[in-house]
Design an enzyme around this catalytic site. Structure first.
Site, PDB file in Angstrom:
ATOM      1  N   ARG A 299      53.408  21.994  69.280  1.00 20.16           N
ATOM      2  CA  ARG A 299      53.673  21.082  70.532  1.00 20.16           C
ATOM      3  C   ARG A 299      54.162  21.885  71.725  1.00 20.16           C
ATOM      4  NH1 ARG A 299      55.120  15.981  72.400  1.00 20.16           N
ATOM      5  NH2 ARG A 299      56.621  16.080  73.824  1.00 20.16           N
TER       6      ARG A 299
ATOM      7  N   LYS B 162      64.540  30.040  68.158  1.00 20.92           N
ATOM      8  CA  LYS B 162      62.881  29.543  68.062  1.00 20.92           C
ATOM      9  C   LYS B 162      62.811  28.743  69.592  1.00 20.92           C
ATOM     10  CE  LYS B 162      61.359  25.969  65.933  1.00 20.92           C
ATOM     11  NZ  LYS B 162      60.632  24.843  66.928  1.00 20.92           N
ATOM     12  N   ASN B 163      63.696  27.855  69.680  1.00 20.10           N
ATOM     13  CA  ASN B 163      63.444  26.919  71.084  1.00 20.10           C
ATOM     14  C   ASN B 163      63.845  27.337  72.151  1.00 20.10           C
ATOM     15  OD1 ASN B 163      62.444  25.094  68.977  1.00 20.10           O
ATOM     16  ND2 ASN B 163      63.988  23.684  68.878  1.00 20.10           N
TER      17      ASN B 163
ATOM     18  N   LEU C  49      56.626  12.455  80.665  1.00 23.43           N
ATOM     19  CA  LEU C  49      57.677  12.758  81.429  1.00 23.43           C
ATOM     20  C   LEU C  49      57.413  14.246  82.225  1.00 23.43           C
ATOM     21  CD1 LEU C  49      60.813  11.636  79.743  1.00 23.43           C
ATOM     22  CD2 LEU C  49      59.827  10.479  81.316  1.00 23.43           C
TER      23      LEU C  49
ATOM     24  N   ARG D 117      55.830  11.410  70.250  1.00 22.51           N
ATOM     25  CA  ARG D 117      56.197  12.523  70.900  1.00 22.51           C
ATOM     26  C   ARG D 117      55.094  12.614  72.191  1.00 22.51           C
ATOM     27  NH1 ARG D 117      57.717  17.683  67.686  1.00 22.51           N
ATOM     28  NH2 ARG D 117      59.146  17.969  69.450  1.00 22.51           N
ATOM     29  N   PRO D 118      55.250  11.598  73.025  1.00 17.01           N
ATOM     30  CA  PRO D 118      54.422  11.563  74.401  1.00 17.01           C
ATOM     31  C   PRO D 118      54.846  12.614  75.482  1.00 17.01           C
ATOM     32  CG  PRO D 118      55.970   9.955  74.405  1.00 17.01           C
ATOM     33  CD  PRO D 118      56.142  10.668  73.153  1.00 17.01           C
TER      34      PRO D 118
ATOM     35  N   CYS E 237      53.210  13.499  65.695  1.00 19.74           N
ATOM     36  CA  CYS E 237      53.734  14.496  64.632  1.00 19.74           C
ATOM     37  C   CYS E 237      54.483  13.657  63.520  1.00 19.74           C
ATOM     38  CB  CYS E 237      54.282  15.583  65.017  1.00 19.74           C
ATOM     39  SG  CYS E 237      55.865  15.367  65.515  1.00 19.74           S
TER      40      CYS E 237
ATOM     41  N   ASP F  30      68.016  17.895  65.389  1.00 21.34           N
ATOM     42  CA  ASP F  30      67.479  19.033  64.367  1.00 21.34           C
ATOM     43  C   ASP F  30      68.237  19.335  63.075  1.00 21.34           C
ATOM     44  OD1 ASP F  30      65.684  20.985  67.061  1.00 21.34           O
ATOM     45  OD2 ASP F  30      65.300  18.952  65.962  1.00 21.34           O
TER      46      ASP F  30
ATOM     47  N   ARG G  10      57.602  27.725  60.120  1.00 25.56           N
ATOM     48  CA  ARG G  10      57.678  27.748  61.686  1.00 25.56           C
ATOM     49  C   ARG G  10      58.617  27.995  62.300  1.00 25.56           C
ATOM     50  NH1 ARG G  10      55.019  22.201  63.824  1.00 25.56           N
ATOM     51  NH2 ARG G  10      55.822  23.510  65.808  1.00 25.56           N
TER      52      ARG G  10
HETATM   53  C1  EPZ Z   1      62.551  19.823  71.722  1.00 21.35           C
HETATM   54  O1  EPZ Z   1      61.348  19.239  71.369  1.00 21.35           O
HETATM   55  C2  EPZ Z   1      62.907  20.689  70.516  1.00 21.35           C
HETATM   56  N1  EPZ Z   1      61.638  21.850  70.286  1.00 21.35           N
HETATM   57  C3  EPZ Z   1      62.877  19.625  69.275  1.00 21.35           C
HETATM   58  O2  EPZ Z   1      62.788  20.775  68.050  1.00 21.35           O
HETATM   59  C4  EPZ Z   1      63.896  18.820  69.309  1.00 21.35           C
HETATM   60  O3  EPZ Z   1      64.033  18.166  68.401  1.00 21.35           O
HETATM   61  C5  EPZ Z   1      63.879  18.252  70.742  1.00 21.35           C
HETATM   62  O4  EPZ Z   1      63.677  18.957  71.659  1.00 21.35           O
HETATM   63  C6  EPZ Z   1      64.997  17.348  71.025  1.00 21.35           C
HETATM   64  O5  EPZ Z   1      66.221  18.168  70.924  1.00 21.35           O
HETATM   65  C7  EPZ Z   1      61.338  22.737  71.108  1.00 21.35           C
HETATM   66  O6  EPZ Z   1      62.310  23.159  71.911  1.00 21.35           O
HETATM   67  C8  EPZ Z   1      60.105  23.694  71.014  1.00 21.35           C
HETATM   68  P1  EPZ Z   1      62.180  16.046  73.811  1.00 21.35           P
HETATM   69  P2  EPZ Z   1      60.804  18.437  72.665  1.00 21.35           P
HETATM   70  O7  EPZ Z   1      60.979  16.172  74.993  1.00 21.35           O
HETATM   71  O8  EPZ Z   1      60.998  19.170  74.061  1.00 21.35           O
HETATM   72  C9  EPZ Z   1      60.779  11.937  74.303  1.00 21.35           C
HETATM   73  C10 EPZ Z   1      62.466  21.688  66.213  1.00 21.35           C
HETATM   74  O9  EPZ Z   1      62.479  21.394  64.814  1.00 21.35           O
HETATM   75  N2  EPZ Z   1      60.101  12.165  75.262  1.00 21.35           N
HETATM   76  O10 EPZ Z   1      63.667  16.214  74.555  1.00 21.35           O
HETATM   77  O11 EPZ Z   1      59.556  17.792  72.333  1.00 21.35           O
HETATM   78  C11 EPZ Z   1      60.403  11.947  72.752  1.00 21.35           C
HETATM   79  O12 EPZ Z   1      59.346  11.301  72.193  1.00 21.35           O
HETATM   80  C12 EPZ Z   1      61.763  20.631  67.281  1.00 21.35           C
HETATM   81  O13 EPZ Z   1      62.563  23.081  66.420  1.00 21.35           O
HETATM   82  C13 EPZ Z   1      59.043  11.086  76.034  1.00 21.35           C
HETATM   83  O14 EPZ Z   1      59.236   9.941  75.643  1.00 21.35           O
HETATM   84  O15 EPZ Z   1      61.763  17.096  72.796  1.00 21.35           O
HETATM   85  C14 EPZ Z   1      61.645  12.189  72.180  1.00 21.35           C
HETATM   86  O16 EPZ Z   1      62.060  10.799  71.568  1.00 21.35           O
HETATM   87  C15 EPZ Z   1      61.485  19.645  66.764  1.00 21.35           C
HETATM   88  N3  EPZ Z   1      58.357  11.343  76.905  1.00 21.35           N
HETATM   89  C16 EPZ Z   1      62.894  12.481  73.193  1.00 21.35           C
HETATM   90  O17 EPZ Z   1      62.099  12.056  74.521  1.00 21.35           O
HETATM   91  C17 EPZ Z   1      58.207  13.084  77.274  1.00 21.35           C
HETATM   92  O18 EPZ Z   1      57.385  13.360  78.036  1.00 21.35           O
HETATM   93  C18 EPZ Z   1      62.993  13.800  73.225  1.00 21.35           C
HETATM   94  O19 EPZ Z   1      62.055  14.537  73.164  1.00 21.35           O
HETATM   95  C19 EPZ Z   1      58.892  13.665  76.506  1.00 21.35           C
HETATM   96  C20 EPZ Z   1      59.714  13.431  75.389  1.00 21.35           C
END
Ligand code: EPZ
Length: 418
Positions: free
Chosen positions: A93, A22-23, A126, A122-123, A117, A305, A397
């Site tokens: 998202r 999915k991801n 970045l 989840r800001p 969520c 995950d 999902r």
């Molecule tokens: C991806 O989400 C995955 N989703 C998530 O899977 C997964 O849990 C996550 O990566 C971490 O591995 C998809 O790929 C569609 P991040 P993503 O940006 O990209 C912080 C599932 O169940 N952050 O790596 O949204 C954030 O808050 C989902 O399939 C900022 O602070 O994750 C978090 O604490 C759930 N600012 C950390 O970074 C930003 O601009 C990691 O988030 C972006 C992120």
């Protein structure tokens, strides 16, 4: 509203085939926006999130159709508009991943911010910092990110955290920029690497994906290609844990061994036996489960995950385990439901202390994120009598026909609409 009913106590045995990731599929679907030629994607899972992504893309001008069970054809001859609406971005998202491609294709984008969520704030700061570094003018108005730039220019992007989504959005913005972009402290996930393979197949020049520094040399245009998406390591890990928690023996076909090293190591430490077999992984467990320490980390560390699924498993280990969630600030909602089933778990901030083994008793439970839902199903498989999981739409999902796959392994599980 659908519910899933599980009667626990059966050791799962047999073979299960892992679907496409999915991801990996979600960002790769967005690459359809980067070219006016058709693309063909294989090994795409039939998930609610994929349907949501296709609906979002259709609104932007992307035609799509399924060509068989797992093959998608997509074509965006021209954008019809540049907006990703709140109702879709709030639902999923990953919709925010159209920001980079829209900027690269059209020079402007209006994308709703996803908001928080169940697992955290989840800001997207970045993501925004990244496209600003490429010259985009960005402002936040009425809950939408409005970005403009005639043509993005390569630049140096430093990510404060190795964000998967931010890395992917910047890669897709940079691939058609003028000049070269370096993303430092980039996410290393296999899904980021699969996106890079897709962009390079389209004619992009992306180097270093899978390391902390990704370099993208902008090109003038990208062409349509065919691409097969990698297998889903999280689904694979979920079935591996199902074998361990039920004391069964499951061959997880197409489990991507090379993407699961942290998970394999942790399951072996618990007492499970993991063997490579026929392009997949065979997982069994006969000895008593042993307690372990788990700390979720960016790839290649233990994946967040699979944290909920691991917590369910560790309720059955003989001793005290400690789980630390370092990626999201509130990803323990499943612990409260496991406690209702009889687990002994104490949450202290980002750490959960799990004492076992606990005799789990089935109960009506619910979860508000798709991985927590899977954790509760795994607990239900190990519990006495019946567990009833509601809010199944979360599960749909990210897991394709989960009750059919688990049922084929001997689980007593059914989906009811009530
Ligand atoms: C991806 O989400 C995955 N989703 C998530 O899977 C997964 O849990 C996550 O990566 C971490 O591995 C998809 O790929 C569609 P991040 P993503 O940006 O990209 C912080 C599932 O169940 N952050 O790596 O949204 C954030 O808050 C989902 O399939 C900022 O602070 O994750 C978090 O604490 C759930 N600012 C950390 O970074 C930003 O601009 C990691 O988030 C972006 C992120």
């Amino acid at each position: 509203m659908d519910r899933i009913i599980i009667s626990g106590g059966t050791a799962l045995r047999g073979t299960v085939r892992v679907s496409g990731s999915k991801n990996a599929a979600l960002p790769i679907l967005m690459t359809a926006l980067l070219t006016d030629e058709p693309i063909t994607l294989r090994n795409i899972p039939r998930l609610r999130d994929v349907a949501t992504a296709l609906k979002l893309l259709a609104g932007l001008g992307v035609q799509s159709r399924w060509q068989g069970e797992e093959e998608l054809w997509l074509h965006c001859p021209a954008l019809v508009q540049d907006e990703a609406p709140y109702d879709l971005v709030k639902t999923m998202r990953a919709s925010f991943l159209v920001l980079g491609p829209l900027l690269a294709r059209a020079g402007h984008a209006r994308v709703s911010t996803p908001g928080g969520c169940a697992i955290g704030a989840r800001p997207v700061n970045l993501h925004i910092a990244g496209i600003r570094a490429l010259g985009a003018r960005v402002r936040l108005r009425h809950g939408y990110v409005e970005a403009h730039c005639e043509r993005l220019a390569g630049g140096r992007v430093w990510l404060d955290a190795p964000s998967v989504g931010a890395t992917e959005n910047v890669m897709m913005a940079a691939v058609l920029a003028r000049g070269t972009t370096t993303i430092e402290n980039a996410a290393r996930e296999p899904e980021v690497q699969d996106l890079a393979r897709m962009l390079n197949a389209m004619g992009g020049r992306v180097r270093g994906a899978g390391s902390h520094v990704v370099e993208i040399e902008g090109v003038e245009r990208l062409r349509g290609v065919a691409h097969e998406v990698i297998p889903d390591r999280i689904e694979a890990g979920s079935f591996m844990i199902a074998a361990a928690i039920t004391g069964g023996d499951i061959l997880v076909e197409r489990a991507p061994f090379e993407h699961l090293e942290a998970v394999i190591a942790k399951l072996e430490e618990c007492g499970a036996v993991v063997r490579r077999e026929g392009g997949g992984l065979r997982v069994s467990r006969r000895a008593a489960l042993l307690p372990v320490e788990v700390r979720t980390l960016p790839y290649p560390g233990f994946p967040t995950d699979l944290q909920a699924q691991m917590m369910a498993l560790l309720t059955q280990a003989r001793g005290t385990s400690v789980i630390t969630e370092t990626i999201f600030e509130s990803r323990f909602s499943h612990a409260l439901e496991l406690i209702r089933m009889g687990a002994d778990i104490v949450i202290k901030g980002a750490t959960a202390v799990v004492r076992g083994p606990s005799r789990l008793s089935g109960a009506p439970v619910m979860a508000s994120d798709l991985r927590a839902s899977m954790g509760l199903i795994l607990a239900g498989l190990a519990a006495e009598n019946t567990t009833e999981l509601s809010r199944v739409y979360h599960l749909d999902r990210g897991y394709e026909a989960i009750e059919k796959k688990l049922g084929a392994l001997g689980a007593s599980i059914e989906r009811v609409d009530r």
